[in-house]
Scaffold this motif. Structure first.
Motif, mmCIF file in Angstrom:
data_model
loop_
_atom_site.group_PDB
_atom_site.id
_atom_site.type_symbol
_atom_site.label_atom_id
_atom_site.label_comp_id
_atom_site.label_asym_id
_atom_site.label_seq_id
_atom_site.Cartn_x
_atom_site.Cartn_y
_atom_site.Cartn_z
ATOM 1 N N ASP A 1 -58.540 -83.707 69.515
ATOM 2 C CA ASP A 1 -57.966 -82.290 69.198
ATOM 3 C C ASP A 1 -58.108 -81.346 70.018
ATOM 4 O OD1 ASP A 1 -59.657 -82.890 66.784
ATOM 5 O OD2 ASP A 1 -61.035 -81.158 67.311
ATOM 6 N N ASP A 2 -58.313 -81.318 71.486
ATOM 7 C CA ASP A 2 -58.630 -81.533 72.810
ATOM 8 C C ASP A 2 -56.948 -81.339 73.846
ATOM 9 O OD1 ASP A 2 -60.820 -79.426 72.739
ATOM 10 O OD2 ASP A 2 -61.614 -80.925 74.422
ATOM 11 N N THR A 3 -56.990 -82.717 72.946
ATOM 12 C CA THR A 3 -55.206 -83.193 73.760
ATOM 13 C C THR A 3 -53.847 -82.662 72.994
ATOM 14 O OG1 THR A 3 -54.940 -85.121 72.485
ATOM 15 C CG2 THR A 3 -55.766 -85.669 74.436
ATOM 16 N N VAL A 4 -54.436 -82.342 71.902
ATOM 17 C CA VAL A 4 -53.224 -81.772 71.585
ATOM 18 C C VAL A 4 -53.040 -80.119 71.615
ATOM 19 C CG1 VAL A 4 -52.662 -83.145 69.602
ATOM 20 C CG2 VAL A 4 -53.781 -81.150 68.820
ATOM 21 N N ASP A 5 -54.334 -79.213 71.363
ATOM 22 C CA ASP A 5 -53.810 -78.363 71.620
ATOM 23 C C ASP A 5 -55.127 -77.228 72.931
ATOM 24 O OD1 ASP A 5 -54.319 -75.784 69.594
ATOM 25 O OD2 ASP A 5 -56.229 -75.663 70.348
ATOM 26 N N SER A 6 -56.262 -77.358 73.055
ATOM 27 C CA SER A 6 -56.205 -76.366 74.671
ATOM 28 C C SER A 6 -56.310 -77.149 75.905
ATOM 29 C CB SER A 6 -58.911 -76.701 74.155
ATOM 30 O OG SER A 6 -58.591 -78.315 74.641
ATOM 31 N N ILE A 7 -56.359 -78.752 75.879
ATOM 32 C CA ILE A 7 -55.539 -79.425 76.891
ATOM 33 C C ILE A 7 -54.301 -78.259 77.455
ATOM 34 C CG2 ILE A 7 -54.725 -81.188 77.576
ATOM 35 C CD1 ILE A 7 -57.206 -82.657 77.095
ATOM 36 N N VAL B 1 -52.827 -84.532 62.597
ATOM 37 C CA VAL B 1 -51.623 -85.149 62.645
ATOM 38 C C VAL B 1 -50.455 -84.119 61.720
ATOM 39 C CG1 VAL B 1 -51.706 -85.575 60.081
ATOM 40 C CG2 VAL B 1 -50.437 -86.777 61.455
ATOM 41 N N ASP B 2 -51.183 -83.330 61.699
ATOM 42 C CA ASP B 2 -50.400 -81.977 61.163
ATOM 43 C C ASP B 2 -50.629 -80.710 61.828
ATOM 44 O OD1 ASP B 2 -49.281 -83.358 58.659
ATOM 45 O OD2 ASP B 2 -51.184 -82.920 57.969
ATOM 46 N N ALA B 3 -51.141 -80.806 63.204
ATOM 47 C CA ALA B 3 -51.842 -79.789 64.183
ATOM 48 C C ALA B 3 -50.371 -78.676 64.795
ATOM 49 C CB ALA B 3 -52.629 -80.412 65.243
ATOM 50 N N PRO B 4 -50.735 -77.337 64.989
ATOM 51 C CA PRO B 4 -49.357 -76.848 65.471
ATOM 52 C C PRO B 4 -48.974 -77.487 66.465
ATOM 53 C CG PRO B 4 -50.848 -75.848 64.812
ATOM 54 C CD PRO B 4 -51.477 -76.955 64.195
ATOM 55 N N ILE B 5 -46.971 -78.227 66.934
ATOM 56 C CA ILE B 5 -46.844 -78.482 67.837
ATOM 57 C C ILE B 5 -46.851 -77.366 69.266
ATOM 58 C CG2 ILE B 5 -44.946 -78.906 68.748
ATOM 59 C CD1 ILE B 5 -44.487 -80.459 66.566
ATOM 60 N N VAL B 6 -47.622 -77.150 69.905
ATOM 61 C CA VAL B 6 -47.473 -76.922 71.593
ATOM 62 C C VAL B 6 -46.308 -77.293 72.755
ATOM 63 C CG1 VAL B 6 -48.387 -76.010 73.674
ATOM 64 C CG2 VAL B 6 -49.647 -75.616 71.177
ATOM 65 N N SER B 7 -45.035 -77.025 72.563
ATOM 66 C CA SER B 7 -44.140 -77.755 73.310
ATOM 67 C C SER B 7 -44.205 -76.786 74.843
ATOM 68 C CB SER B 7 -43.009 -77.774 72.590
ATOM 69 O OG SER B 7 -41.901 -78.390 73.448
ATOM 70 N N PRO B 8 -44.788 -77.131 75.596
ATOM 71 C CA PRO B 8 -43.901 -76.560 76.797
ATOM 72 C C PRO B 8 -43.448 -76.666 77.697
ATOM 73 C CG PRO B 8 -46.380 -78.070 77.131
ATOM 74 C CD PRO B 8 -45.449 -78.089 75.606
ATOM 75 N N HIS B 9 -42.447 -78.035 77.361
ATOM 76 C CA HIS B 9 -41.086 -78.053 78.685
ATOM 77 C C HIS B 9 -40.096 -78.798 77.482
ATOM 78 C CE1 HIS B 9 -39.417 -79.220 82.042
ATOM 79 N NE2 HIS B 9 -38.709 -80.229 81.556
ATOM 80 N N GLY B 10 -38.699 -77.779 77.589
ATOM 81 C CA GLY B 10 -37.636 -78.763 77.133
ATOM 82 C C GLY B 10 -36.926 -78.211 76.909
ATOM 83 N N HIS B 11 -35.646 -78.657 76.006
ATOM 84 C CA HIS B 11 -34.386 -78.314 76.972
ATOM 85 C C HIS B 11 -33.610 -77.562 75.605
ATOM 86 C CE1 HIS B 11 -34.707 -79.641 80.720
ATOM 87 N NE2 HIS B 11 -35.171 -80.836 80.399
ATOM 88 N N VAL B 12 -34.188 -77.401 74.783
ATOM 89 C CA VAL B 12 -33.485 -76.664 73.328
ATOM 90 C C VAL B 12 -32.526 -75.477 73.890
ATOM 91 C CG1 VAL B 12 -33.798 -75.743 70.929
ATOM 92 C CG2 VAL B 12 -35.057 -77.603 71.266
#
Lengths: 467, 467, 467
Positions: A454-460, A31-42
């Protein structure tokens, strides 16, 4: 009866107590893991300039076409909301949103807005006509505080990587400034998005291509010169940290052409004499060429397919693109992508992430493709499918065929900066819920589910996007 | 273990106790609410004449193609059931249904029949070969009672509005009689259904159009004359209380034509020389013209699309239409409706309700369209999708994008008079179940869910259908 | 919290305790029922010769394209797994599978493999890099035991009927040997699969047809001679116990042709001069002819439609067919099958089982077709849909329209002999779960659910497949 409010830590988790308990245990890990945002529009500029957000409407309404489209459907004119540069009173726009809050019940937008209000402004109240001014003032006051500046929020949101989406001719100066700035430690990377330069039917195609070719020393106005210029711009992006190239297409049609035919179509496109079928073939070939370049330079190729853009011409002409009337259409991946996959499907190091907005393809096309080709990943549910129930359907449709490790990890795909944590939060809650059910039904050992979440929010996402 | 029987007050609600409790609370608010039925197929004559139902088979089998088709699939010849006017012994037909009851397990039809038997006749037994005669006699005896007459049932069913579906040339005398009758206080309104007059491939098209034009004083046999006659018939319907015009089409294709081309196709259609593509274009243009008239006269436009009618020609030729072999096909709304929506999508006061039987379009096409165009509403799940699980899928597919307030409210679409309360009951239970889950998962405050369920049975259908 | 492990008797059943209790009660009735397998791919020779399985990789990896495709997607070269006859070290192949076990999390394959390991070898451990050698040795040792021979397993698996799938020119000698063998009491029956002889675009079509016609005394190389030879081969199959003929087609297109046109296409096909559209028409007509023969000889007609075979040509050329890159495509049944159903849809005794891998057709096309035509049955979820969540979606999509008695009963469709009980087990658990929910929600009396689950594993497949 367990009370579950919008702010309940167990929100979005399944109601059944045993499944919920497992889901909570899984969720707590991420829930508090860092955000990896590989695609966005900011826009990168927001962060390089650390711009103050101007007002609540500009921040939460004007640029969020999820919000403006539903207000429009309720009969609110887009000009009253300030869309497309129309002058509009931000307080009135905010009042309009609040007094139509009921219309958003059950939508993803309502959840994201409520989460943003709670998380960023400490607002727990349901917006309504009655509290609209109070909410407006609360937000407006907060926006002047330094901790509401984009960079402070970047840290507070615990964003590890944020990818922007950029024109091939962009100087990327804001990305460069951020990279050089010793006071900012975040990673903000560009994404190469060449559609307007590869689609002969895009507005001002000829003009854009001329600029592109002019940027490449010594390049002639030939198909090889054009490819060479594109190649150079990709390297420019790579030098500024880009890891992927993104392609927004109506259909993911691809084809290989011989040099003479490609040249003929290219010259015809520049001369404005290419017919619709010729344009389709040219686009299809350029998608193939982009894959060839991805194999060469290592940029991950992402395809977002299947949207009929600007469905209502009068609205487009008055308010511009991205104003809420892009509508998904039926999309076919298996035959359309076959030429590309014949050529590059098993190429060493090639990554191709397929995002779909026609959910019928998840079980039928994407999971089987990603379940064979080492290059193919099933993109996370996107756009209209970026919501709890749709995410559950995505996992249910994909996992039994392709597992978790052939999917991309979540992308937020948004310009709504404040909603980034809420969107990633929804994905984490949806995945915890799905995994908890698998555990409760004896389909996955708990320890495996822990490893998977764990992997879905990080290693994947890091592996898929080469981060 | 909580016992849930077919007559349990909690039937169709989710099994999880906390969700069920919320669902029950929501259901209680609407379980006895008046029925608003803005689209259906009950003949107005039944009510104006207050006809006694002749026998159990005629009432519950012969005219219900949901029932006869599944018996036919079990090998029962349609003539044994009295379909299409075949002479058949009603008691034998009833025995046949009862002895095939197992084949209906889990179907919507079984639920509706069981509900009707319980609610109207106080029968709680499961039909079987053994009790067939007993049930027949019980029903047959009851049918002779005055309280089983259509008007008494209208009151007992608490029907507030009932719309019928009618031929444009119908005199609407039964509607007029009902409106004038001081002993009947119900509202029974006609619906304008012009397909047979707008499809050049419909049987006897030329003959129908001739009659239509002849009804309009001074109208010439020209396209403008034809439009003018249609316009007059719509006004005739409006004067008799109609609020909507309904269009049953294979594909919702629309197109605008110039006057000369429309005239050419029209004359060619009358001459019987129009080819298949010409007929398609004519139909598409007439759908566009019908929208233009709806904008003008305010009749709500409803489209029921995507059914291949009379799939088995031999059955059609022997037993006529509506005999159980209309089969849904893949349907496309985004490009097909674009010309219509370009012209009228944002027209003041225009309502366009899109019913689909291809459920893949709910999340992909209809929710996004209704989430932008103020005119567009997503029609409730219809025909084969008119059942608890399909209704749940509908809400799950639509709500996250378009909320509740861009949907139409339930329509029963039936000629099976006795099943009307059961059908509305299923919709109420399905909505209570879905809303309860949203509440239990912290996605909607309980007070909002209460407001939403109230609106789904009352203010939403009244607003959408301008009642 | 109830612990549910992969070996829990309640595995795959819903987590909600009341629903689970009902599901368990239903499951107990059928969990040990004999296996009726009316469609599959186990070679009859394995049973007639009672061949010892050679090694763990050959048994569980090499021939299971579900397993090899996902390893390939993880980057493992197919040659390292021994696919397509490549020489590969079986122990290394096994180690590769075990060390990629995480990639299979949540997939149907993981469940089947785990079940097989537990049921046949008593292995409860999760495979991993660490225990790979230990597991290999355990399995390898067990394979030498007489109780691991195919015939012993046939008894232990409690298989009542096992259908194989065979080339029309097969002598069926292994089936004959088994039938005559007094030491084997099982029923192993062939299935007539003529695709390679009816598709002009199949490899070596002309050669195959020549062999076929040569097998028929006195037959000329004419279309009637060809039909006559096919008819004889079907009778040959019937004499060896066959109950069905299976047709694997890309699209279920059918058409009737007159004799002259059929002859013309046939001769053109043999001459190799038929174009793509001609080949399509010929295939469509042959599907119609096969239905005609099924009406005549009583063989159940099964159609498996909608797969683009051998998507990656390089892999096909190196490793052959069935190597994991057959990908489903969108499929249409309503219009494609109409000519066939016009001719034979109500023919006495005709059975047509439609298997789909495009799940959008379940509610839209197959349930409505099977809900009218007495000949049509909805095939159980197949191939990529042969897993718990997909099976649930199948029942939810089909039952409300067509009930249970218009569906086919489960088919395992596999060559992975050891997984047969696991696959049937999943289907039984999925059906128990679905039925339990209907009971818990008051939609089906418990006694009816009991009857239905008994029938799904026994009387339904026996009736549909005329066993």
């Amino acid at each position: 009866m367990p009370k579950t409010s919008l702010r309940d830590p167990a929100r979005l988790l399944p109601a059944e107590p045993h499944v919920r308990a497992i889901a909570q245990e899984l969720l707590e890990r991420v829930v508090d893991a860092p955000i990896v945002s590989p695609h966005g529009h900011v826009p990168a500029r927001w962060l390089s300039d650390d711009t103050q957000f101007s007002d609540p409407a500009d921040l939460l309404i004007v640029h969020d076409h999820y919000v403006t489209r539903l207000l429009h459907a309720q009969g609110v004119p887009l000009e009253d909301l300030g869309v497309g540069g129309s002058p509009a009173d931000p307080r009135e726009a905010w009042r309009t949103l609040c007094s139509h809050w009921l219309a958003f019940s059950g939508t993803a937008s309502a959840y994201w807005l409520a989460e943003s209000l709670a998380q960023v402004f400490g607002i727990d109240e349901t917006p309504s006509r009655d509290n609209a001014d109070y909410l407006y003032d609360t937000i407006d006051t907060a926006l002047r505080l330094p901790e509401l500046r984009p960079r402070e929020l970047f840290d507070r949101f615990n964003i590890d990587v944020l990818a922007t989406t950029d024109d091939p001719m962009d100087t990327l100066e804001h990305h460069a400034a951020l990279a050089l700035d010793p006071t900012f430690s975040g990673r903000v990377i560009p994404t190469f998005r060449p559609d307007a330069y590869t689609d002969p039917e895009a507005p001002r195609f000829g003009e854009r291509v001329a600029t592109l070719i002019a940027s490449e020393p010594g390049a002639a106005t030939t198909f090889p010169g054009y490819l060479s210029a594109l190649r150079s711009r990709r390297l420019h992006f790579k030098r500024h940290g880009a890891v992927s190239a993104d392609h927004g297409v109506v259909e993911p049609f691809t084809c290989e052409l011989d040099a003479a035919e490609a040249e003929r179509l290219f010259q015809s496109a520049l001369a404005g004499t290419l017919d619709a079928e010729g344009a389709r073939v040219f686009r299809g070939h350029m998608l193939w060429q982009m894959a060839a370049m991805s194999v060469e330079d290592g940029l991950v190729m992402t395809i977002h397919a299947g949207v009929r853009r600007n469905h209502h011409t009068a609205t487009f002409e008055r308010f511009g693109p991205d104003t809420g009337h892009d509508i998904p259409i039926r999309t076919e991946y298996v035959d359309n992508l076959r030429p590309l996959l014949q050529s590059f499907g098993t190429a060493e190091g090639f990554h191709l992430v397929l995002f779909a907005i026609d959910e019928t393809v998840y079980s039928r096309e994407l999971a089987p493709l990603a379940g064979f080709y080492p290059s193919v990943y099933v993109g996370a549910p996107w756009w209209f499918l970026d919501a709890p129930d749709a995410m559950r359907r995505f996992r249910e449709a994909v996992t039994e065929t392709a597992g978790f490790y052939r999917t991309s990890g979540f992308i937020d795909d948004t310009r709504a900066y404040l909603s980034i944590p809420a969107r990633h939060g929804v994905a984490r809650r949806a995945d915890a819920s799905y995994l908890a059910r698998l555990v409760a039904e004896g389909r996955l050992p708990l320890e495996t589910a822990q490893r998977v979440i764990d992997d879905t929010v990080d290693s994947i996402p890091r592996k898929v996007f080469k981060l």
